[in-house]
Design an enzyme around this catalytic site. Sequence first.
Site, PDB file in Angstrom:
ATOM      1  N   LYS A  69      39.326  37.086  26.501  1.00 53.86           N
ATOM      2  CA  LYS A  69      37.968  37.510  26.831  1.00 53.86           C
ATOM      3  C   LYS A  69      36.949  36.736  26.001  1.00 53.86           C
ATOM      4  O   LYS A  69      37.287  36.095  25.007  1.00 53.86           O
ATOM      5  CB  LYS A  69      37.803  39.016  26.606  1.00 53.86           C
ATOM      6  CG  LYS A  69      37.976  39.461  25.157  1.00 53.86           C
ATOM      7  CD  LYS A  69      37.845  40.976  25.034  1.00 53.86           C
ATOM      8  CE  LYS A  69      38.060  41.438  23.590  1.00 53.86           C
ATOM      9  NZ  LYS A  69      37.912  42.901  23.456  1.00 53.86           N
ATOM     10  N   HIS A 115      37.834  33.686  43.484  1.00 55.29           N
ATOM     11  CA  HIS A 115      39.151  34.304  43.316  1.00 55.29           C
ATOM     12  C   HIS A 115      40.064  33.841  44.452  1.00 55.29           C
ATOM     13  O   HIS A 115      39.653  33.853  45.618  1.00 55.29           O
ATOM     14  CB  HIS A 115      39.021  35.830  43.330  1.00 55.29           C
ATOM     15  CG  HIS A 115      40.312  36.534  43.109  1.00 55.29           C
ATOM     16  ND1 HIS A 115      40.903  36.632  41.861  1.00 55.29           N
ATOM     17  CD2 HIS A 115      41.161  37.165  43.965  1.00 55.29           C
ATOM     18  CE1 HIS A 115      42.042  37.300  41.973  1.00 55.29           C
ATOM     19  NE2 HIS A 115      42.217  37.630  43.237  1.00 55.29           N
TER      20      HIS A 115
END
Length: 206
Positions: A69, A115
Amino acid sequence: MTQNILKIGILGSGSGTNMQSICDAISAHTLDARIVCVASDVPNAGILDRAKKHGIPCRYIDPAPFKTKLEGRAEDEYIEFLSAYGADVVVLAGFMRIVKKKMLDKYHDRVVNIHPALLPAFPGIAAWKQALEYGVKITGCTVHLVDSGTDTGPIIVQKSVPVLEGDTPDSLHKRIQEQEHKAYPEALQILAAGKWRKEGRRIVTA
């Protein structure tokens, strides 16, 4: 074509083929945009080499201490870099980190991701492998706004890809990527035109 010029900041971790498709669309005058900066969490990422060849300001920004992250000091550095070049939107082009609240707040409804599946099907990693293992006949790719969930933001553009007899993860992924290179510029042109609104989990144009 609209006269608005969308100023794009790109974050990427890999070779930069989606960035290249955006560059190509800008050169072809089918996307009213300019890539103002490129940043990567990988020191020798191919996307940085592509940016240099196009004369686009670019740099590696150390993402430590987190592995998956972007948060804390690193998140601040990425935001400062994007802000310094006046990015209107943040384009995640193969960026292998989850962007967190500070980035999403700073660029509310202006962080875009692609995606490799037809969301909401197969969120998360290696979506083409998920589709192949599940046995679907059609998969594809989705360009969407990023929110705090995992691949849950409003959908801008989708492109479908048939799953062929004898497909391997690599062969299927390659065909999905071919559609990604069409979908990303198309989605960014919708944002550049400015005539869109959120309607549930979709972006609709005026």
